[in-house]
Scaffold this motif. Structure first.
Motif, PDB file in Angstrom:
ATOM      1  N   UNK A  67       0.966  -1.500   0.327  1.00 28.48           N
ATOM      2  CA  UNK A  67       0.083   0.310   0.285  1.00 28.48           C
ATOM      3  C   UNK A  67       0.339   1.620   0.102  1.00 28.48           C
ATOM      4  N   UNK A  68       0.749   2.371  -0.807  1.00 27.29           N
ATOM      5  CA  UNK A  68       1.236   3.455  -0.863  1.00 27.29           C
ATOM      6  C   UNK A  68       0.608   4.258   0.686  1.00 27.29           C
ATOM      7  N   UNK A  69       1.152   4.965   0.993  1.00 24.99           N
ATOM      8  CA  UNK A  69       0.972   6.258   2.238  1.00 24.99           C
ATOM      9  C   UNK A  69      -0.676   6.524   2.273  1.00 24.99           C
ATOM     10  N   UNK A  70      -1.081   7.275   0.553  1.00 22.80           N
ATOM     11  CA  UNK A  70      -1.790   7.430   1.108  1.00 22.80           C
ATOM     12  C   UNK A  70      -2.872   6.274   1.321  1.00 22.80           C
ATOM     13  N   UNK A  71      -3.216   5.480   0.350  1.00 24.11           N
ATOM     14  CA  UNK A  71      -4.112   3.561   0.804  1.00 24.11           C
ATOM     15  C   UNK A  71      -3.723   3.204   2.812  1.00 24.11           C
ATOM     16  N   UNK A  72      -2.894   3.476   2.800  1.00 24.73           N
ATOM     17  CA  UNK A  72      -2.867   3.376   4.472  1.00 24.73           C
ATOM     18  C   UNK A  72      -3.573   4.709   5.164  1.00 24.73           C
ATOM     19  N   UNK A  73      -3.925   5.752   4.781  1.00 22.42           N
ATOM     20  CA  UNK A  73      -4.356   6.683   5.386  1.00 22.42           C
ATOM     21  C   UNK A  73      -6.204   6.221   5.256  1.00 22.42           C
ATOM     22  N   UNK A  74      -5.980   5.745   4.189  1.00 22.80           N
ATOM     23  CA  UNK A  74      -7.646   5.963   4.251  1.00 22.80           C
ATOM     24  C   UNK A  74      -7.828   4.313   4.837  1.00 22.80           C
ATOM     25  N   UNK A  75      -6.838   3.464   4.777  1.00 21.42           N
ATOM     26  CA  UNK A  75      -7.388   2.210   5.480  1.00 21.42           C
ATOM     27  C   UNK A  75      -7.147   2.309   6.672  1.00 21.42           C
ATOM     28  N   UNK A  77      -8.916   4.975   8.221  1.00 21.18           N
ATOM     29  CA  UNK A  77      -9.415   6.727   8.381  1.00 21.18           C
ATOM     30  C   UNK A  77     -10.437   5.397   8.509  1.00 21.18           C
ATOM     31  N   UNK A  78     -11.166   4.549   7.494  1.00 18.37           N
ATOM     32  CA  UNK A  78     -12.110   3.991   6.896  1.00 18.37           C
ATOM     33  C   UNK A  78     -12.406   2.589   8.368  1.00 18.37           C
ATOM     34  N   UNK A  79     -11.132   2.000   8.594  1.00 22.25           N
ATOM     35  CA  UNK A  79     -11.810   1.157   9.545  1.00 22.25           C
ATOM     36  C   UNK A  79     -11.356   1.249  11.187  1.00 22.25           C
ATOM     37  N   UNK A  80     -11.287   2.913  11.191  1.00 19.04           N
ATOM     38  CA  UNK A  80     -11.186   3.829  12.366  1.00 19.04           C
ATOM     39  C   UNK A  80     -10.340   3.560  12.865  1.00 19.04           C
ATOM     40  N   UNK A  81      -8.790   2.733  12.692  1.00 20.01           N
ATOM     41  CA  UNK A  81      -7.851   3.149  14.317  1.00 20.01           C
ATOM     42  C   UNK A  81      -7.078   3.953  13.550  1.00 20.01           C
ATOM     43  N   UNK A  82      -6.244   3.932  14.617  1.00 19.12           N
ATOM     44  CA  UNK A  82      -4.340   4.978  14.357  1.00 19.12           C
ATOM     45  C   UNK A  82      -3.866   3.934  13.102  1.00 19.12           C
TER      46      UNK A  82
END
Length: 207
Positions: A67-75, A77-82
């Protein structure tokens, strides 16, 4: 941290502070899959939450792409985890006896468009099985945008009502109270209630 590092290394290695012994490499895709499994959501639901394509999520979880850094941010945020939770090393199971009691109607609620899940035994981590009760809201096949698919095997038992069980390679079958079915969860599957009230089932997913 440079974004390119996530493209170069499918799995990031975590180490303790300088001078301490290195721990096992963390396979990021497996970690993401484990988090999703603990949340009790399908790839399709994770795709809707994160905005990432289902096929992309599948490739990430299976270590086919990183995953790219942007994809990890989406993950995150979407999974509601830090985001640091994505990099936590897997915890080794050392206990020889574990127990988790869930009182009636005291499970963790997790509603979706077609199901109303109640996650059970949520205090335990690294479970080989994921038990949960679900009320089946869907009343027709057309309410699903696609087959539900995920890794592992699954067992379901009808607790109340009547359902139609659809599976990708078999004819639909009616299941009534007390009936059960065990199946490969990689095969497309879905349920709709046939009874006047929402049917209730017990679901157990095994890795």
């Amino acid at each position: 941290m440079s974004e390119d590092i996530y493209d170069e290394y499918p799995s990031l290695t975590l180490a303790k502070e300088a001078g301490e012994q290195h721990i096992e490499p963390l396979k990021l895709g497996h970690r993401i899959k484990d988090i999703r499994a603990k949340l009790g959501i399908t790839l399709e639901e994770a795709s809707q939450r994160t905005g990432l394509a289902r096929s992309t999520l599948s490739k990430i979880e299976n270590e086919q792409i990183s995953p790219t850094f942007q994809a990890m941010q989406k993950l995150a945020n979407g999974l509601q985890i830090d985001m640091p939770q994505l990099f936590e090393p897997p915890k080794k199971m050392t206990a020889s006896g574990r127990r988790d009691i869930t009182r009636n109607d005291q499970g963790k609620p997790h509603p979706t468009q077609t199901y109303e899940h109640e996650l059970l035994a949520t205090q335990l981590s690294n479970k080989r099985m994921m038990p949960f009760k679900s009320r089946i809201r869907a009343r027709s096949f057309e309410e699903y945008s696609d087959w539900v698919r995920h890794d592992g095997e699954e067992f379901l038992l009808i607790l109340e009502g009547e359902v139609m069980f659809y599976s990708e390679f078999y004819e639909p079958v009616v299941l009534e109270q007390g009936d059960s079915v065990y199946y490969d969860a990689n095969m497309g599957h879905m349920l709709v209630s046939l009874s006047a009230e929402d049917a209730q089932i017990l679901w157990v997913t095994a890795k």
